[in-house]
Design an enzyme around this catalytic site. Structure first.
Site, mmCIF file in Angstrom:
data_model
loop_
_atom_site.group_PDB
_atom_site.id
_atom_site.type_symbol
_atom_site.label_atom_id
_atom_site.label_comp_id
_atom_site.label_asym_id
_atom_site.label_seq_id
_atom_site.Cartn_x
_atom_site.Cartn_y
_atom_site.Cartn_z
ATOM 1 N N GLY A 13 0.823 -1.220 0.000
ATOM 2 C CA GLY A 13 0.000 0.000 0.000
ATOM 3 C C GLY A 13 0.844 1.252 0.000
ATOM 4 O O GLY A 13 0.455 2.290 0.545
ATOM 5 N N GLY A 16 -0.572 4.629 -1.140
ATOM 6 C CA GLY A 16 -1.667 5.228 -0.371
ATOM 7 C C GLY A 16 -1.218 6.388 0.505
ATOM 8 O O GLY A 16 -0.042 6.769 0.512
ATOM 9 N N ASP A 58 -0.229 -7.841 -5.324
ATOM 10 C CA ASP A 58 -1.595 -7.802 -4.799
ATOM 11 C C ASP A 58 -1.578 -8.704 -3.562
ATOM 12 O O ASP A 58 -1.321 -9.911 -3.676
ATOM 13 C CB ASP A 58 -2.547 -8.353 -5.877
ATOM 14 C CG ASP A 58 -3.988 -8.402 -5.395
ATOM 15 O OD1 ASP A 58 -4.220 -8.222 -4.188
ATOM 16 O OD2 ASP A 58 -4.865 -8.639 -6.240
ATOM 17 N N ILE A 59 -1.828 -8.140 -2.396
ATOM 18 C CA ILE A 59 -1.662 -8.956 -1.174
ATOM 19 C C ILE A 59 -2.673 -10.101 -1.099
ATOM 20 O O ILE A 59 -2.492 -11.033 -0.333
ATOM 21 C CB ILE A 59 -1.673 -8.115 0.134
ATOM 22 C CG1 ILE A 59 -2.998 -7.382 0.330
ATOM 23 C CG2 ILE A 59 -0.489 -7.179 0.188
ATOM 24 C CD1 ILE A 59 -3.159 -6.831 1.759
ATOM 25 N N TYR A 148 -15.202 -2.540 7.657
ATOM 26 C CA TYR A 148 -13.825 -2.105 7.923
ATOM 27 C C TYR A 148 -13.472 -2.352 9.398
ATOM 28 O O TYR A 148 -12.423 -2.921 9.717
ATOM 29 C CB TYR A 148 -13.705 -0.623 7.570
ATOM 30 C CG TYR A 148 -12.379 0.026 7.853
ATOM 31 C CD1 TYR A 148 -11.213 -0.410 7.239
ATOM 32 C CD2 TYR A 148 -12.292 1.111 8.733
ATOM 33 C CE1 TYR A 148 -9.997 0.210 7.480
ATOM 34 C CE2 TYR A 148 -11.083 1.747 8.974
ATOM 35 C CZ TYR A 148 -9.940 1.292 8.352
ATOM 36 O OH TYR A 148 -8.741 1.910 8.600
ATOM 37 N N LYS A 152 -10.727 -4.786 11.174
ATOM 38 C CA LYS A 152 -9.662 -4.236 12.040
ATOM 39 C C LYS A 152 -9.590 -5.004 13.367
ATOM 40 O O LYS A 152 -8.500 -5.295 13.865
ATOM 41 C CB LYS A 152 -9.879 -2.736 12.279
ATOM 42 C CG LYS A 152 -9.578 -1.892 11.053
ATOM 43 C CD LYS A 152 -8.105 -1.931 10.704
ATOM 44 C CE LYS A 152 -7.830 -1.879 9.247
ATOM 45 N NZ LYS A 152 -6.436 -2.093 8.876
ATOM 46 N N ILE A 178 -6.014 10.458 9.761
ATOM 47 C CA ILE A 178 -4.680 11.018 9.524
ATOM 48 C C ILE A 178 -4.793 12.176 8.535
ATOM 49 O O ILE A 178 -5.387 12.043 7.456
ATOM 50 C CB ILE A 178 -3.716 9.941 8.964
ATOM 51 C CG1 ILE A 178 -3.662 8.720 9.904
ATOM 52 C CG2 ILE A 178 -2.322 10.536 8.760
ATOM 53 C CD1 ILE A 178 -3.123 8.968 11.294
#
Ligand code: AKB
Length: 325
Positions: A13, A16, A58-59, A148, A152, A178
């Protein structure tokens, strides 16, 4: 047994919002050639491409990650690839696939290759409406209502499991929203707190997608990067927690941020038109208790709302004048 020495870092990422600045900071610290930036599709910036190695992976495709890990002899991964909260509600299956199946691949590869360390970010999205919203404790109710958030919480538990079960040194923090001046965030609920700066500079007006009295925990990127690297550098003996550190910096309402910007751009006008992201924001904490991070690895943010706002406007203002915003 995990290896002790950090030689080669892979950042997923890296195109990002956090990944791009983290990669550059890691390159400054550990050497350009020792930090491999990776992304899935998005074209990397010139600076990312020119300052060190870059690979497309691509993970969710384990082989693509393994290939790069072998090629560069990677021993540390910062897994910054993720689908954030707002896009996660539009595409919950994709969110699960990237954030969980992708994370599982990363942890399995790290275990298989006996890596030294893995960084796995969590988020304030791990909390939910049943969590105390003020001074949210480290140990508390984790019943998020977004996909999401579900990923997490599962990610925190999975990281802790790999630590206990396999001795893999996995670390992570619960990032607040952030704020940064370099790369725009994408698909999050806290994105308004970045967009507002760009619109204030370019158009002197912004329509905010959360209500003016919506208070959320936020952090400026320089603190985020420093905290992330500091946690990874801390002697493991100091850590009682591993993948779930609360990490606070500042909390403000959307209106307080608009007023702060107005101190520098007096004719800036902010309107409020809440959309589906309001419901997500309403389930998240307002203020965070991060005593464990402060005690265990010395976390201490530098910026507050006024120093952050001034710095953001200075940086974006310069880019606007140069025609690069
Ligand atoms: C989001 O808004 O989804 C993220 C986060 C708080 O994790 N910025």
């Amino acid at each position: 047994m995990a290896k002790l020495e950090t030689k080669k870092i892979l950042v997923t990422g890296s195109v990002g919002q956090i990944g791009s600045e983290l990669t550059l900071a890691l390159r400054r610290k550990y050497g350009n050639d020792n930090v491999v930036a990776t992304g899935r599709k998005t074209k990397p910036s010139e600076i990312l491409l020119n300052s060190g190695p870059f690979e497309f992976i691509d993970i969710t495709d384990r082989k693509s990650v393994e290939k790069v890990v072998k090629e560069y002899n990677i021993d540390t991964i910062y897994n910054m690839a993720a689908i954030l909260s707002a896009v996660g509600e539009e595409k919950p299956l994709l969110c699960w696939d990237v954030n969980i199946n992708g994370l599982y691949n990363i942890l399995e590869i790290a275990r298989e290759f006996e890596m030294a360390k893995v960084f796995v970010p969590s988020s304030i999205a791990a909390f939910g409406p049943e969590t105390p919203q003020e001074n949210t404790p480290q140990e508390t109710i984790l019943k998020p209502k977004t996909m999401y958030g579900v990923t997490k919480v599962a990610g925190e538990l999975l990281g802790d499991y790999y630590f206990k079960r396999f001795g893999l040194d996995v670390r992570g923090v619960r990032y607040p929203g952030i704020i940064s001046s370099e790369t725009l965030p994408g698909g999050g609920t806290t994105d308004y707190a970045v967009e507002i700066f760009y619109e204030a500079i370019k158009n002197k007006k912004y329509t905010c997608f959360v209500k003016k009295d919506t208070v959320l925990p936020m952090m400026y990127m320089p603190d985020c990067i420093k905290g992330t690297i500091d946690l990874m550098e801390t002697d493991i003996k100091n850590l009682k927690h591993h993948c779930d550190f609360n990490m606070a910096s500042m909390s403000f309402s959307a209106e307080e941020l608009a007023n702060e910007i107005k101190k520098h751009i007096p004719d800036f006008v902010c309107k409020y038109k809440p959309d589906f992201r309001q419901a997500i924001a309403d389930t998240w904490p307002k203020t965070i208790n991060d005593i464990s991070a402060r005690k265990e690895w010395g976390w201490k943010p530098k910026y507050n709302i006024s120093t952050m706002t001034k710095d953001m406007l200075d940086k974006l203002g310069k880019r606007y004048e140069q025609g690069t915003l």
